[in-house]
Design a protein around this motif. Structure first.
Motif, PDB file in Angstrom:
ATOM      1  N   ILE A   1       0.818  -1.217   0.000  1.00 40.36           N
ATOM      2  CA  ILE A   1       0.000   0.000   0.000  1.00 40.36           C
ATOM      3  C   ILE A   1       0.851   1.266   0.000  1.00 40.36           C
ATOM      4  N   LYS A   2       2.173   1.093  -0.087  1.00 42.63           N
ATOM      5  CA  LYS A   2       3.034   2.277  -0.029  1.00 42.63           C
ATOM      6  C   LYS A   2       2.758   3.217  -1.198  1.00 42.63           C
ATOM      7  N   GLY A   3       2.596   2.658  -2.394  1.00 39.22           N
ATOM      8  CA  GLY A   3       2.311   3.483  -3.566  1.00 39.22           C
ATOM      9  C   GLY A   3       3.372   4.535  -3.787  1.00 39.22           C
ATOM     10  N   ASP A   4       2.933   5.719  -4.118  1.00 38.35           N
ATOM     11  CA  ASP A   4       3.866   6.821  -4.384  1.00 38.35           C
ATOM     12  C   ASP A   4       3.874   7.829  -3.236  1.00 38.35           C
ATOM     13  N   PHE A   5       3.600   7.379  -2.036  1.00 45.70           N
ATOM     14  CA  PHE A   5       3.536   8.288  -0.899  1.00 45.70           C
ATOM     15  C   PHE A   5       4.900   8.889  -0.603  1.00 45.70           C
ATOM     16  N   SER A   6       4.907  10.198  -0.413  1.00 43.29           N
ATOM     17  CA  SER A   6       6.124  10.898  -0.010  1.00 43.29           C
ATOM     18  C   SER A   6       5.742  12.105   0.824  1.00 43.29           C
ATOM     19  N   LEU A   7       6.525  12.345   1.860  1.00 51.58           N
ATOM     20  CA  LEU A   7       6.285  13.529   2.684  1.00 51.58           C
ATOM     21  C   LEU A   7       6.665  14.815   1.960  1.00 51.58           C
ATOM     22  N   LYS A   8       7.280  14.699   0.791  1.00 47.49           N
ATOM     23  CA  LYS A   8       7.571  15.894  -0.005  1.00 47.49           C
ATOM     24  C   LYS A   8       6.277  16.632  -0.353  1.00 47.49           C
ATOM     25  N   ASN A   9       5.195  15.882  -0.441  1.00 46.59           N
ATOM     26  CA  ASN A   9       3.918  16.480  -0.845  1.00 46.59           C
ATOM     27  C   ASN A   9       3.238  17.270   0.265  1.00 46.59           C
TER      28      ASN A   9
ATOM     29  N   ARG B   1      -3.701  13.870   6.668  1.00 44.59           N
ATOM     30  CA  ARG B   1      -4.448  14.084   5.425  1.00 44.59           C
ATOM     31  C   ARG B   1      -3.740  13.464   4.238  1.00 44.59           C
ATOM     32  N   LEU B   2      -2.416  13.524   4.234  1.00 43.76           N
ATOM     33  CA  LEU B   2      -1.668  12.865   3.161  1.00 43.76           C
ATOM     34  C   LEU B   2      -1.877  11.356   3.205  1.00 43.76           C
ATOM     35  N   LEU B   3      -1.967  10.815   4.408  1.00 41.58           N
ATOM     36  CA  LEU B   3      -2.088   9.366   4.586  1.00 41.58           C
ATOM     37  C   LEU B   3      -3.519   8.857   4.436  1.00 41.58           C
ATOM     38  N   GLU B   4      -4.484   9.744   4.470  1.00 43.28           N
ATOM     39  CA  GLU B   4      -5.893   9.322   4.525  1.00 43.28           C
ATOM     40  C   GLU B   4      -6.260   8.262   3.483  1.00 43.28           C
ATOM     41  N   PRO B   5      -5.976   8.443   2.186  1.00 39.41           N
ATOM     42  CA  PRO B   5      -6.385   7.406   1.229  1.00 39.41           C
ATOM     43  C   PRO B   5      -5.688   6.070   1.464  1.00 39.41           C
ATOM     44  N   TYR B   6      -4.459   6.097   1.948  1.00 43.98           N
ATOM     45  CA  TYR B   6      -3.725   4.862   2.209  1.00 43.98           C
ATOM     46  C   TYR B   6      -4.289   4.144   3.431  1.00 43.98           C
TER      47      TYR B   6
ATOM     48  N   LEU C   1      -7.416   4.418   4.566  1.00 40.89           N
ATOM     49  CA  LEU C   1      -8.741   3.893   4.229  1.00 40.89           C
ATOM     50  C   LEU C   1      -8.627   2.643   3.363  1.00 40.89           C
ATOM     51  N   ARG C   2      -7.637   2.635   2.484  1.00 41.44           N
ATOM     52  CA  ARG C   2      -7.408   1.446   1.668  1.00 41.44           C
ATOM     53  C   ARG C   2      -7.006   0.264   2.542  1.00 41.44           C
ATOM     54  N   ALA C   3      -6.132   0.501   3.515  1.00 39.19           N
ATOM     55  CA  ALA C   3      -5.693  -0.564   4.418  1.00 39.19           C
ATOM     56  C   ALA C   3      -6.869  -1.087   5.240  1.00 39.19           C
ATOM     57  N   ALA C   4      -7.713  -0.179   5.727  1.00 39.63           N
ATOM     58  CA  ALA C   4      -8.883  -0.588   6.519  1.00 39.63           C
ATOM     59  C   ALA C   4      -9.846  -1.408   5.676  1.00 39.63           C
ATOM     60  N   GLU C   5     -10.018  -1.003   4.414  1.00 39.99           N
ATOM     61  CA  GLU C   5     -10.911  -1.732   3.513  1.00 39.99           C
ATOM     62  C   GLU C   5     -10.365  -3.128   3.229  1.00 39.99           C
ATOM     63  N   MET C   6      -9.069  -3.233   3.006  1.00 42.49           N
ATOM     64  CA  MET C   6      -8.442  -4.534   2.760  1.00 42.49           C
ATOM     65  C   MET C   6      -8.616  -5.452   3.960  1.00 42.49           C
ATOM     66  N   LYS C   7      -8.512  -4.880   5.148  1.00 36.71           N
ATOM     67  CA  LYS C   7      -8.665  -5.673   6.362  1.00 36.71           C
ATOM     68  C   LYS C   7     -10.088  -6.202   6.492  1.00 36.71           C
ATOM     69  N   GLU C   8     -11.076  -5.369   6.175  1.00 36.29           N
ATOM     70  CA  GLU C   8     -12.471  -5.792   6.247  1.00 36.29           C
ATOM     71  C   GLU C   8     -12.769  -6.878   5.230  1.00 36.29           C
ATOM     72  N   ARG C   9     -12.211  -6.727   4.011  1.00 40.34           N
ATOM     73  CA  ARG C   9     -12.434  -7.753   2.985  1.00 40.34           C
ATOM     74  C   ARG C   9     -11.837  -9.090   3.422  1.00 40.34           C
ATOM     75  N   LYS C  10     -10.684  -9.024   4.074  1.00 40.51           N
ATOM     76  CA  LYS C  10     -10.048 -10.254   4.560  1.00 40.51           C
ATOM     77  C   LYS C  10     -10.905 -10.920   5.618  1.00 40.51           C
TER      78      LYS C  10
END
Length: 480
Positions: A299-307, A458-463, A465-474
């Protein structure tokens, strides 16, 4: 007539039962308030709102059952309820869960709560900080655990504890969560030999190398609970601490635990992991932020604190925007203290070391304060508010009556809350300060610039939520 007498006795008994139940409920509410506020203050508030003869002594006797036992009036209950923090707007419909380790007064928590998170576990050992934390952050009595000494959870005090027993204990004590937050203290690591590590048969290298530090406790919790994401905060000097050994052990440990740290390879003056609070509020305060993603989740994707620069405010508040319109004279430096600081600064200036105090001009919209420290209560020297003292006058004019009249002052605790971002000057996000000025200065000086971590959240929010969704699907797949 006898029948009415029996009914009267029955009603009276029922009334007494209900009254006793109400009294116990009221006592529980008062005891909850007393986790943050002292008895004298609570008694004064009750006295003002109800005009009953509440004092520290009568309140204490009422709580202990030695005084007159009566239930609180509705106005008294309403006032006490106002002293408790309200649950976040999304409670109980949270989007993800997080834990708050080495929580201080909750500076990192705020941003993650604002994006829909629910805090399910808090650990903080300082009792005065706990008072402030509980005065400001809602802790669901059914879905939140509060811990003081994290070592009691991680079982790190006993080096002979079986590691698997420790992991099981952590798993039982700490609720499941998607995000781990920790502002752990910076400590040097004691390196241990490979032979010792092998002889102990420990599952992870960090179990030997990092033992004895509070980062070790964080690492054990990560190993046991496997959160999807973590956010670790520390002083900028973590990277150079103990000649770089401390940071090396931390990064190696996080890698060993199966996590990718954002911007791990970035170093130098433009390292995005080092964020300066002056981009959000007028205070130079650099902190290192380590954001880690569980490698197996991809889930790391293109996350960077530069943003994070995308979330800088368009207009940063000025120092004058944070100041109270009127302050007590006790915050103005005494003549002796001001003379000492002045002479100390002159001595170091003569040696080419610069001034020993930081004088901030509130009339200059571009003024940036030095870093607020936990020692601010001692003399306030790093951030002094200029009240018209003439810096251009010679040393002979130091005792000039105008100069002495315009001695600089400290920030008030309320102004410190604003400088750290816990409270807005317009009164929004009002931050409760239930402790003494000395404790408040220590707490704000040890905290983080809140908007920095709101931006990180806020930068991490989509990541997240994606992690939480993956956990629920599992979970759904397992239950199916």
């Amino acid at each position: 007539m006898k029948e009415f007498l029996f009914q009267a006795d029955d009603l009276h008994e029922k009334y007494l039962i209900q009254e006793n139940q109400k009294i116990e409920k009221d006592k529980a509410l008062v005891n909850q308030i007393l986790e943050s506020y002292d008895q004298k203050s609570v008694a004064e508030i009750l006295r003002r709102v109800s005009h009953h003869d509440w004092t520290r002594e009568t309140l204490n006797r009422w709580l202990s059952g030695k005084g007159v036992q009566r239930s609180l009036s509705q106005i008294e209950v309403d006032m006490l309820q106002k002293m408790l923090p309200e649950p976040p707007a999304h409670h109980p419909h949270y989007k993800f869960r997080f834990i708050d380790l080495f929580a201080g007064i909750g500076g990192i928590r705020k941003g993650f709560e604002e994006i829909g998170g629910q805090c399910v576990f808090t650990s903080e050992w300082n009792k005065e900080a706990v008072r402030t934390y509980k005065a400001n952050w809602y802790c669901d009595p059914e879905q939140h655990k509060f811990n003081e000494d994290i070592r009691q959870v991680t079982l790190t005090e006993d080096p002979e504890t079986d590691i698997n027993d420790a992991y099981r204990h952590i798993d039982n004590e700490i609720p499941d969560h998607e995000v781990l937050l920790a502002g752990f203290p910076c400590q040097p690591f004691s390196l241990a030999g490979v032979s010792k590590k092998n002889s102990l048969g420990r599952a992870h290298g960090f179990e030997c190398e990092a033992q004895g530090t509070l980062f070790f406790d964080v690492a054990r919790i990560i190993a046991a609970k496997q959160p999807a994401i973590f956010v670790l905060e520390n002083v900028k000097n973590l990277k150079s601490h103990d000649k770089g050994n401390t940071f090396r052990v931390i990064m190696n440990t996080l890698d060993e635990l199966g996590y990718d740290v954002a911007d791990a390879d970035m170093n130098g003056p433009n390292d995005p992991k080092v964020i300066d609070g002056k981009n959000f509020l007028p205070q130079h305060r650099e902190r290192i932020v380590l954001v880690g993603f569980k490698r197996s989740l991809d889930i790391k994707g293109d996350f960077s604190l530069k943003n994070i620069d995308q979330l800088f405010p368009e207009v940063r508040p000025a120092i004058r925007d944070l100041l109270e319109p009127e302050v007590d004279n006790k915050y103005i430096l005494t003549e002796n203290l001001w003379k000492y600081l002045y002479n100390y600064a002159k001595k170091h200036q003569a040696k080419g070391n610069g001034f020993g105090f930081g004088l901030v001009d509130p009339q200059n919209p571009g003024s940036v304060a030095r870093t607020l420290s936990a020692r601010y209560h001692k003399d306030g020297s790093e951030i002094l508010i200029d009240r018209g003292w003439d810096m251009q006058r010679g040393e002979a004019d130091f005792d000039d009556s105008d100069n002495q009249k315009n001695r600089p002052r400290r920030l008030t605790p309320r102004e410190c809350a604003r400088l750290m971002g816990f409270e807005k000057p317009d009164g929004k996000d009002f931050f409760r300060i239930p402790v003494s000025d000395t404790q408040a200065y220590k707490q704000f000086g040890n905290s983080v610039v809140v908007p920095v971590f709101t931006a990180v959240a806020r930068l991490l929010e989509p990541y997240i939520l994606r992690a939480a969704e993956m956990k629920e699907r599992k979970k759904d797949r397992i239950s199916a």
